[in-house]
Design an enzyme around this catalytic site. Structure first.
Site, PDB file in Angstrom:
ATOM      1  N   ASN A   8      63.251  72.481  13.723  1.00 52.05           N
ATOM      2  CA  ASN A   8      62.534  73.272  14.700  1.00 52.05           C
ATOM      3  C   ASN A   8      63.203  74.379  14.989  1.00 52.05           C
ATOM      4  O   ASN A   8      64.224  74.431  15.566  1.00 52.05           O
ATOM      5  CB  ASN A   8      62.091  72.330  15.942  1.00 52.05           C
ATOM      6  N   LYS A  10      62.514  76.610  16.902  1.00 50.20           N
ATOM      7  CA  LYS A  10      62.144  77.579  18.017  1.00 50.20           C
ATOM      8  C   LYS A  10      61.566  79.016  17.951  1.00 50.20           C
ATOM      9  O   LYS A  10      61.420  79.431  16.920  1.00 50.20           O
ATOM     10  CB  LYS A  10      63.355  76.976  19.243  1.00 50.20           C
ATOM     11  N   HIS A  94      55.794  70.652  23.066  1.00 45.50           N
ATOM     12  CA  HIS A  94      57.131  70.571  23.244  1.00 45.50           C
ATOM     13  C   HIS A  94      57.686  70.933  24.867  1.00 45.50           C
ATOM     14  O   HIS A  94      56.740  71.598  25.433  1.00 45.50           O
ATOM     15  CB  HIS A  94      57.607  71.620  22.368  1.00 45.50           C
ATOM     16  N   GLU A  96      59.518  72.655  26.006  1.00 45.99           N
ATOM     17  CA  GLU A  96      59.781  74.054  26.514  1.00 45.99           C
ATOM     18  C   GLU A  96      58.367  74.749  26.898  1.00 45.99           C
ATOM     19  O   GLU A  96      58.517  75.610  27.542  1.00 45.99           O
ATOM     20  CB  GLU A  96      60.416  74.836  25.421  1.00 45.99           C
ATOM     21  N   GLU A 165      61.344  63.113  22.996  1.00 46.76           N
ATOM     22  CA  GLU A 165      62.187  64.116  23.202  1.00 46.76           C
ATOM     23  C   GLU A 165      62.681  64.255  24.736  1.00 46.76           C
ATOM     24  O   GLU A 165      61.965  64.838  25.359  1.00 46.76           O
ATOM     25  CB  GLU A 165      61.771  65.486  22.915  1.00 46.76           C
ATOM     26  N   GLY A 171      68.812  70.448  23.352  1.00 46.60           N
ATOM     27  CA  GLY A 171      69.949  71.422  23.426  1.00 46.60           C
ATOM     28  C   GLY A 171      70.849  71.628  24.331  1.00 46.60           C
ATOM     29  O   GLY A 171      71.841  72.763  24.646  1.00 46.60           O
ATOM     30  N   SER A 211      69.377  66.878  20.686  1.00 37.14           N
ATOM     31  CA  SER A 211      70.948  66.998  20.322  1.00 37.14           C
ATOM     32  C   SER A 211      71.041  66.200  18.954  1.00 37.14           C
ATOM     33  O   SER A 211      72.217  65.523  19.022  1.00 37.14           O
ATOM     34  CB  SER A 211      71.796  66.488  21.448  1.00 37.14           C
TER      35      SER A 211
HETATM   36  C1  PEP Z   1      64.136  70.317  19.816  1.00 36.27           C
HETATM   37  O1  PEP Z   1      64.129  71.758  19.893  1.00 36.27           O
HETATM   38  O2  PEP Z   1      63.056  69.635  19.857  1.00 36.27           O
HETATM   39  C2  PEP Z   1      65.228  69.744  19.994  1.00 36.27           C
HETATM   40  C3  PEP Z   1      65.239  68.502  19.964  1.00 36.27           C
HETATM   41  O3  PEP Z   1      66.315  70.499  20.082  1.00 36.27           O
HETATM   42  P1  PEP Z   1      67.734  70.310  19.779  1.00 36.27           P
HETATM   43  O4  PEP Z   1      67.956  69.380  18.682  1.00 36.27           O
HETATM   44  O5  PEP Z   1      68.674  71.565  20.019  1.00 36.27           O
HETATM   45  O6  PEP Z   1      68.301  69.552  20.905  1.00 36.27           O
END
Ligand code: PEP
Length: 251
Positions: A8, A10, A94, A96, A165, A171, A211
């Site tokens: 992803n 983003k 997501h 975000e 998630e 992040g 992460s």
């Molecule tokens: C994500 O953007 O869905 C995500 C899991 O980000 P990260 O791997 O950076 O934690």
């Protein structure tokens, strides 16, 4: 079940950079028995597709879609538009988007349903916040998010993916302990079983995101019930994501 890894990006890499990532990633030695996709910004779909040509690895994914196929919805992108680029998967809900843009369970459900109708596999993101953890309401929040999405799905046969998630892990460099991820995946799978049946639940793909990197991916994909990963930060460098793919499946 084949492990699914989704990069992803983003809001990184516009069309000028997207093709370079795809070309570099395709030079990586990739395990054959993994399903790999890359979720790129809408504006980068054409460049990513052009660099992929007819190649199907990685599969192309989008990061969001609207629920109508066309109409007066300024700024939105429909599932049928995504199909024109050969998009196979699309993220919805997501965190975000839920937290920054106010996407509700109902909006996420409508998007997931519209994607299925178009023939694109929705990757429905769910997960609790840190505040939910503090209040001891992880299971309640997950069940509510998952059942809202499930209520809109066509049937158990049309493919869908859930991505667990935990928001506090995205992040943050704080990966969720695999045992905790396993428990969350079980909650999601039980909800799928209640909505459809145990066959659908067993075959449903539930992936973990938060992460994930090349150092911890092996732990997740060897955890029962974790069928892959959604990877943000560690997917931005195509060589790092290539290493992560090889580590996920060293065979
Ligand atoms: C994500 O953007 O869905 C995500 C899991 O980000 P990260 O791997 O950076 O934690």
């Amino acid at each position: 079940m084949r492990t699914l890894l989704i990069a992803n990006w983003k809001m990184h890499y516009g069309p000028m950079k997207a093709g370079g990532w795809v070309r570099a990633f395709r030079r990586e030695r990739l395990p054959k028995d993994l399903d790999i996709a890359v979720a790129v910004p809408h504006v980068s779909l054409a460049a990513a597709r052009a660099s992929l040509g007819r190649a199907s690895i990685p599969a192309l994914a989008a990061q969001d879609a609207f629920w109508s196929s066309e109409g007066a919805f300024t700024g939105e992108i429909s599932p049928s538009m995504l199909l024109e680029f050969g998009v196979q998967y699309c993220l919805v809900g997501h965190s975000e988007r839920r937290l920054l843009l106010g996407e509700t369970d109902e909006m996420v459900a409508r998007k997931a349903a519209a994607l299925q109708v178009a023939g694109i596999i929705p990757v429905i993101c769910v997960g609790e916040t840190e505040a939910n953890v503090k209040k001891g309401e992880v299971a309640k929040v997950l069940r509510a998010q998952v059942s809202a999405a499930l209520a809109s799905l066509k049937d158990g046969k049309t493919p869908f993916v859930f991505a667990y998630e935990p928001v506090w892990s995205i992040g943050s460099g704080k990966p969720c302990p695999p045992q905790k991820a396993k428990e969350a995946h079980e909650i999601i799978r039980t909800a799928i079983q209640k909505k459809f049946n145990s066959g659908v639940a067993e075959n449903a793909r539930i992936i973990y995101g938060g992460s994930v990197d090349a150092n911890n991916i092996a732990e997740y994909v060897s955890t029962t019930g974790v069928n892959g990963a959604l990877v943000g930060g560690a997917s931005l460098d195509p060589r790092v994501f290539g290493l992560l793919c090889r580590t996920a499946n060293p065979a």
